[in-house]
Enzyme design. Structure first.
Site, PDB file in Angstrom:
ATOM      1  N   LYS A   7     -17.920  -3.439  27.092  1.00  0.00           N
ATOM      2  CA  LYS A   7     -17.112  -2.292  26.655  1.00  0.00           C
ATOM      3  C   LYS A   7     -18.028  -1.215  26.064  1.00  0.00           C
ATOM      4  O   LYS A   7     -19.194  -1.494  25.762  1.00  0.00           O
ATOM      5  CB  LYS A   7     -16.080  -2.743  25.625  1.00  0.00           C
ATOM      6  CG  LYS A   7     -16.700  -3.295  24.355  1.00  0.00           C
ATOM      7  CD  LYS A   7     -15.663  -3.962  23.462  1.00  0.00           C
ATOM      8  CE  LYS A   7     -16.321  -4.547  22.223  1.00  0.00           C
ATOM      9  NZ  LYS A   7     -15.375  -5.337  21.410  1.00  0.00           N
ATOM     10  N   ARG A  40      -4.851  -6.777  14.267  1.00  0.00           N
ATOM     11  CA  ARG A  40      -5.247  -5.648  15.103  1.00  0.00           C
ATOM     12  C   ARG A  40      -4.333  -5.574  16.316  1.00  0.00           C
ATOM     13  O   ARG A  40      -3.647  -4.600  16.531  1.00  0.00           O
ATOM     14  CB  ARG A  40      -6.706  -5.799  15.523  1.00  0.00           C
ATOM     15  CG  ARG A  40      -7.241  -4.638  16.333  1.00  0.00           C
ATOM     16  CD  ARG A  40      -8.737  -4.664  16.482  1.00  0.00           C
ATOM     17  NE  ARG A  40      -9.236  -5.685  17.407  1.00  0.00           N
ATOM     18  CZ  ARG A  40     -10.502  -5.776  17.815  1.00  0.00           C
ATOM     19  NH1 ARG A  40     -11.395  -4.899  17.374  1.00  0.00           N
ATOM     20  NH2 ARG A  40     -10.888  -6.719  18.644  1.00  0.00           N
ATOM     21  N   TYR A  84     -32.931  23.175   7.919  1.00  0.00           N
ATOM     22  CA  TYR A  84     -31.832  23.823   7.195  1.00  0.00           C
ATOM     23  C   TYR A  84     -31.861  23.511   5.708  1.00  0.00           C
ATOM     24  O   TYR A  84     -32.037  22.365   5.299  1.00  0.00           O
ATOM     25  CB  TYR A  84     -30.486  23.375   7.772  1.00  0.00           C
ATOM     26  CG  TYR A  84     -30.240  23.912   9.163  1.00  0.00           C
ATOM     27  CD1 TYR A  84     -30.241  25.280   9.424  1.00  0.00           C
ATOM     28  CD2 TYR A  84     -30.009  23.040  10.222  1.00  0.00           C
ATOM     29  CE1 TYR A  84     -30.023  25.769  10.700  1.00  0.00           C
ATOM     30  CE2 TYR A  84     -29.778  23.519  11.504  1.00  0.00           C
ATOM     31  CZ  TYR A  84     -29.788  24.892  11.739  1.00  0.00           C
ATOM     32  OH  TYR A  84     -29.567  25.367  12.995  1.00  0.00           O
ATOM     33  N   MET A 108     -28.796  19.723  15.165  1.00  0.00           N
ATOM     34  CA  MET A 108     -27.958  19.282  16.279  1.00  0.00           C
ATOM     35  C   MET A 108     -28.789  18.780  17.460  1.00  0.00           C
ATOM     36  O   MET A 108     -28.490  17.750  18.057  1.00  0.00           O
ATOM     37  CB  MET A 108     -27.044  20.428  16.733  1.00  0.00           C
ATOM     38  CG  MET A 108     -26.045  20.006  17.799  1.00  0.00           C
ATOM     39  SD  MET A 108     -25.005  21.359  18.373  1.00  0.00           S
ATOM     40  CE  MET A 108     -23.971  21.666  16.950  1.00  0.00           C
TER      41      MET A 108
HETATM   42  C1  LIG Z   1     -16.097  -6.542  21.074  1.00  0.00           C
HETATM   43  C2  LIG Z   1     -15.426  -7.841  21.213  1.00  0.00           C
HETATM   44  C3  LIG Z   1     -16.173  -9.024  21.340  1.00  0.00           C
HETATM   45  C4  LIG Z   1     -17.680  -9.078  21.207  1.00  0.00           C
HETATM   46  O1  LIG Z   1     -18.053  -9.101  19.866  1.00  0.00           O
HETATM   47  P1  LIG Z   1     -19.599  -9.149  19.427  1.00  0.00           P
HETATM   48  O2  LIG Z   1     -19.525  -9.202  17.938  1.00  0.00           O
HETATM   49  O3  LIG Z   1     -20.220  -7.908  19.931  1.00  0.00           O
HETATM   50  O4  LIG Z   1     -20.185 -10.370  20.026  1.00  0.00           O
HETATM   51  C5  LIG Z   1     -15.482 -10.199  21.581  1.00  0.00           C
HETATM   52  N1  LIG Z   1     -14.139 -10.199  21.678  1.00  0.00           N
HETATM   53  C6  LIG Z   1     -13.397  -9.088  21.538  1.00  0.00           C
HETATM   54  C7  LIG Z   1     -11.923  -9.162  21.636  1.00  0.00           C
HETATM   55  C8  LIG Z   1     -14.013  -7.879  21.279  1.00  0.00           C
HETATM   56  O5  LIG Z   1     -13.266  -6.778  21.124  1.00  0.00           O
END
Ligand SMILES: *Cc1c(COP(=O)(O)O)cnc(C)c1O
Length: 389
Positions: free
Chosen positions: A42, A142, A282, A330
């Site tokens: 992701k 969550r 700056y 920036m």
């Molecule tokens: C991001 C995520 C992981 C991975 O977690 P890490 O701490 O990066 O190993 C596993 N399961 C879910 C549902 C996640 O959202």
């Protein structure tokens, strides 16, 4: 190189060999527990580049990947050749039809999402059933059906049973404190997960797969044993979901043999000498206390180089450390190279990574900016080209 390749000298360097080595460690750990790895890619593989990460790990035999959303999955679809793609955030409104069409595997978190899917999936069709996963909320608060909401779990099971083209393949949960070995929370979440699976079973749902945990879970023997035990009891196969460990971070990463994958580099593009008393950047938050040599780096907070590194961060150049002088702007940042007489225009500068025996990690940058390595890696900007080597 095509003419449209970026030419500004700021880039992230990503060695495939490091990602493969980390994956190998995780896969062997999972296999020893009779489990399989879901590679979490992701957020553009935590900033590394999801397309390349997928290609690299798929070539090494990884059969499961996970992203957060359909948006992330869609662009990777052409690369999938039998590998499975979990969509961790389930379904957003309006996405059901495309998920049904494409065959990604959504992790549903509510009856509402199941409703969207069943309304979109024809009751009978020629295609194979759509496989879906269900998240149980065991304490993250969550997403997912709460572990003790027996009515919702029963309703989920019943609605699934009514729909021959939808099949529950997996049930998962997510731990809130998996790396905290002193916290009783993971043990509690595991018990809650077990209870939710039992409730589902009472209503005829026995998923072939269960999954839980993150990178830490692969290395915490108690967690792993408890998850294996649940899988055995329910006759399911166990999947584990490491993310950050693939990229070489997380608690005890070095002791665990993992290596940081991403380096972030730039080059000195200008040099000037300023007199004692002169300010830099700056608001002149840096003032020269002596005749000072300042080097210019073409990287700034728009590239994800955090402004909180102003007057705090360091970079590696010519085997030495040089401090950031004044505010990160920036698009550009100045460093003090007074002590590095040989520093010259064109010198490679390491913002994050190894140079000789010295190294700056995402944890180091995170310590300066009050965050975690995850955010540093995800924060490397879209403007920074990823160069896989
Ligand atoms: C991001 C995520 C992981 C991975 O977690 P890490 O701490 O990066 O190993 C596993 N399961 C879910 C549902 C996640 O959202």
């Amino acid at each position: 190189m095509t003419t449209s390749s970026p030419t500004r000298p700021t880039w992230a360097e990503i060695p495939r060999s490091a990602l493969r080595a980390n994956y190998g460690i995780l896969r062997r750990r999972a296999e020893r527990a009779g489990a399989e790895v879901v590679a979490i890619i992701k957020a553009n593989a935590y900033g590394h580049g999801a397309a390349e990460a997928l290609a690299t790990l798929a070539a090494d035999g990884c059969g499961w990947f996970a992203v957060t959303s359909l948006d992330e999955a869609r662009v990777l679809a052409p690369q999938l050749a039998g590998q499975r793609m979990l969509v961790l955030s389930g379904l957003f409104i309006g996405e059901a039809a495309e998920v049904v069409e494409t065959g990604f595997t959504p992790v549903l978190g509510s009856l509402q999402q199941l409703g969207w899917l069943s309304a979109t999936t024809p009751q009978s069709r020629d295609k194979t059933p759509l496989l879906l996963h269900l998240e149980i909320d065991t304490g993250m608060a969550r997403q997912g059906i709460p572990w003790d909401d027996s009515r919702a779990l029963a309703a989920f099971a019943e609605r699934l049973a009514e729909h021959p083209q939808l099949r529950l393949e997996g049930v998962m949960t997510h731990f809130a404190s998996p790396e905290d070995t002193h916290s009783p929370q993971t043990g509690q979440q595991i018990n809650r997960f077990r209870a939710a699976l039992a409730t589902l079973q009472q209503h005829g749902c026995v998923p072939p797969l269960i999954h839980a945990g993150n990178s830490a879970s692969l290395f915490e023997a108690d967690q792993l044993a408890a998850l294996c035990n649940i899988a055995q009891q329910s006759g399911s196969r166990l999947l584990l979901r490491p993310g950050i460990a693939l990229y070489g971070y997380g608690p005890h990463a070095t002791e665990r043999g993992l290596q940081p994958v991403l380096s972030w580099k730039t080059r000195i593009t200008a040099l000037r000498t300023i007199a004692e008393g002169e300010g830099v950047s700056y608001n002149a938050t840096f003032r020269a206390t002596r005749t000072t040599r300042i080097a210019l780096l073409p990287v700034g907070y728009a590239d994800g180089y955090n402004r909180l590194l102003s007057n705090r961060g360091e970079v590696l150049v010519r085997g030495e450390r040089a401090p950031i002088a004044g505010r990160v702007t920036m698009d550009q940042t100045m460093i003090d190279v007074t002590n590095i007489a040989v520093a010259a225009i064109g010198d490679e500068v390491v913002l994050l990574g190894q140079l000789g025996s010295d190294r700056i990690t995402a944890d180091d940058l995170a310590a300066h900016t009050g965050t975690i390595a995850y955010e540093v890696l995800c924060g490397v900007g879209a403007r920074v080209p990823r160069v896989w080597v």
